[in-house]
Design a protein around this motif. Sequence first.
Motif, PDB file in Angstrom:
ATOM      1  N   TYR A  36      22.576 -29.656  -7.708  1.00  0.00           N
ATOM      2  CA  TYR A  36      23.472 -30.729  -7.601  1.00  0.00           C
ATOM      3  C   TYR A  36      24.225 -30.673  -6.101  1.00  0.00           C
ATOM      4  CZ  TYR A  36      28.298 -33.368  -7.396  1.00  0.00           C
ATOM      5  OH  TYR A  36      29.132 -33.925  -7.086  1.00  0.00           O
ATOM      6  N   ARG A  37      24.554 -29.264  -5.833  1.00  0.00           N
ATOM      7  CA  ARG A  37      25.095 -28.974  -4.410  1.00  0.00           C
ATOM      8  C   ARG A  37      24.150 -29.341  -3.166  1.00  0.00           C
ATOM      9  NH1 ARG A  37      27.004 -24.262  -7.029  1.00  0.00           N
ATOM     10  NH2 ARG A  37      25.268 -22.869  -6.175  1.00  0.00           N
ATOM     11  N   LEU A  38      22.880 -28.919  -3.550  1.00  0.00           N
ATOM     12  CA  LEU A  38      21.893 -29.493  -2.485  1.00  0.00           C
ATOM     13  C   LEU A  38      21.764 -30.979  -2.418  1.00  0.00           C
ATOM     14  CD1 LEU A  38      19.643 -28.866  -0.573  1.00  0.00           C
ATOM     15  CD2 LEU A  38      18.083 -28.780  -2.727  1.00  0.00           C
ATOM     16  N   ALA A  39      21.641 -31.435  -3.519  1.00  0.00           N
ATOM     17  CA  ALA A  39      21.778 -33.125  -3.583  1.00  0.00           C
ATOM     18  C   ALA A  39      23.057 -33.774  -2.759  1.00  0.00           C
ATOM     19  CB  ALA A  39      21.794 -33.664  -4.885  1.00  0.00           C
ATOM     20  N   LEU A  40      24.187 -33.088  -3.109  1.00  0.00           N
ATOM     21  CA  LEU A  40      25.406 -33.756  -2.460  1.00  0.00           C
ATOM     22  C   LEU A  40      25.331 -33.319  -0.969  1.00  0.00           C
ATOM     23  CD1 LEU A  40      27.935 -34.870  -3.115  1.00  0.00           C
ATOM     24  CD2 LEU A  40      28.925 -32.685  -3.278  1.00  0.00           C
ATOM     25  N   ARG A  41      24.785 -32.163  -0.540  1.00  0.00           N
ATOM     26  CA  ARG A  41      24.617 -32.198   0.891  1.00  0.00           C
ATOM     27  C   ARG A  41      23.742 -33.122   1.691  1.00  0.00           C
ATOM     28  NH1 ARG A  41      24.246 -26.150   0.294  1.00  0.00           N
ATOM     29  NH2 ARG A  41      22.401 -26.660   0.245  1.00  0.00           N
ATOM     30  N   LEU A  42      22.852 -33.664   1.023  1.00  0.00           N
ATOM     31  CA  LEU A  42      21.860 -34.406   1.428  1.00  0.00           C
ATOM     32  C   LEU A  42      22.290 -35.917   1.498  1.00  0.00           C
ATOM     33  CD1 LEU A  42      18.397 -33.065  -0.171  1.00  0.00           C
ATOM     34  CD2 LEU A  42      19.201 -33.013   1.922  1.00  0.00           C
ATOM     35  N   VAL A  43      23.127 -36.404   0.394  1.00  0.00           N
ATOM     36  CA  VAL A  43      23.344 -37.569   0.414  1.00  0.00           C
ATOM     37  C   VAL A  43      25.043 -37.884   0.463  1.00  0.00           C
ATOM     38  CG1 VAL A  43      21.563 -38.274  -1.138  1.00  0.00           C
ATOM     39  CG2 VAL A  43      23.591 -37.572  -2.218  1.00  0.00           C
ATOM     40  N   SER A  44      25.807 -36.899   0.457  1.00  0.00           N
ATOM     41  CA  SER A  44      27.191 -36.962   0.739  1.00  0.00           C
ATOM     42  C   SER A  44      27.999 -38.193  -0.321  1.00  0.00           C
ATOM     43  CB  SER A  44      27.584 -37.497   2.095  1.00  0.00           C
ATOM     44  OG  SER A  44      27.030 -36.401   3.102  1.00  0.00           O
ATOM     45  N   ASP A  45      27.313 -38.306  -1.591  1.00  0.00           N
ATOM     46  CA  ASP A  45      28.046 -39.181  -2.384  1.00  0.00           C
ATOM     47  C   ASP A  45      27.614 -38.460  -3.721  1.00  0.00           C
ATOM     48  OD1 ASP A  45      28.109 -40.984  -4.550  1.00  0.00           O
ATOM     49  OD2 ASP A  45      27.557 -42.596  -3.216  1.00  0.00           O
ATOM     50  N   PRO A  46      28.922 -38.113  -4.375  1.00  0.00           N
ATOM     51  CA  PRO A  46      28.900 -37.294  -5.675  1.00  0.00           C
ATOM     52  C   PRO A  46      28.175 -37.958  -6.957  1.00  0.00           C
ATOM     53  CG  PRO A  46      31.137 -37.277  -4.680  1.00  0.00           C
ATOM     54  CD  PRO A  46      30.318 -38.228  -4.022  1.00  0.00           C
ATOM     55  N   ASP A  47      28.704 -39.424  -6.995  1.00  0.00           N
ATOM     56  CA  ASP A  47      27.720 -40.131  -8.015  1.00  0.00           C
ATOM     57  C   ASP A  47      26.353 -40.111  -7.840  1.00  0.00           C
ATOM     58  OD1 ASP A  47      30.019 -40.582  -9.322  1.00  0.00           O
ATOM     59  OD2 ASP A  47      30.377 -42.561  -8.452  1.00  0.00           O
ATOM     60  N   LEU A  48      25.756 -40.562  -6.685  1.00  0.00           N
ATOM     61  CA  LEU A  48      24.293 -40.407  -6.298  1.00  0.00           C
ATOM     62  C   LEU A  48      23.813 -39.106  -6.506  1.00  0.00           C
ATOM     63  CD1 LEU A  48      21.815 -41.694  -5.328  1.00  0.00           C
ATOM     64  CD2 LEU A  48      22.755 -41.590  -2.986  1.00  0.00           C
ATOM     65  N   ALA A  49      24.591 -37.897  -6.171  1.00  0.00           N
ATOM     66  CA  ALA A  49      23.995 -36.595  -6.337  1.00  0.00           C
ATOM     67  C   ALA A  49      23.821 -36.358  -7.825  1.00  0.00           C
ATOM     68  CB  ALA A  49      25.266 -35.596  -5.527  1.00  0.00           C
ATOM     69  N   GLU A  50      24.909 -36.885  -8.479  1.00  0.00           N
ATOM     70  CA  GLU A  50      24.616 -36.452 -10.008  1.00  0.00           C
ATOM     71  C   GLU A  50      23.480 -37.305 -10.548  1.00  0.00           C
ATOM     72  OE1 GLU A  50      25.409 -34.834 -13.733  1.00  0.00           O
ATOM     73  OE2 GLU A  50      26.602 -34.415 -11.898  1.00  0.00           O
ATOM     74  N   ASP A  51      23.203 -38.297 -10.118  1.00  0.00           N
ATOM     75  CA  ASP A  51      21.973 -39.053 -10.284  1.00  0.00           C
ATOM     76  C   ASP A  51      20.848 -38.404 -10.225  1.00  0.00           C
ATOM     77  OD1 ASP A  51      23.610 -41.018 -11.734  1.00  0.00           O
ATOM     78  OD2 ASP A  51      23.273 -42.497 -10.118  1.00  0.00           O
ATOM     79  N   LEU A  52      20.718 -37.881  -8.873  1.00  0.00           N
ATOM     80  CA  LEU A  52      19.654 -37.295  -8.452  1.00  0.00           C
ATOM     81  C   LEU A  52      19.364 -35.838  -9.055  1.00  0.00           C
ATOM     82  CD1 LEU A  52      20.009 -37.915  -4.364  1.00  0.00           C
ATOM     83  CD2 LEU A  52      18.253 -38.858  -6.147  1.00  0.00           C
TER      84      LEU A  52
END
Length: 66
Positions: A36-52
Amino acid sequence: MDNLDFDRDRDLLERALERDAAAMREIVDRHKDHVYRLALRLVSDPDLAEDLTQETFLKVFENLAS
């Protein structure tokens, strides 16, 4: 990650290959925060990071044998 963690992950992956739901849950629990932290760094959107994060684990389990 020390050898104990690596050995535990290897055991969990072997069990997950046999579709052991408890092993799959433990893999997710052990690694979801990092993914999740990696995804959040990549997309800067918590909801999208959760989906990813969810999609990542789905792909992992779908392709585990390969």
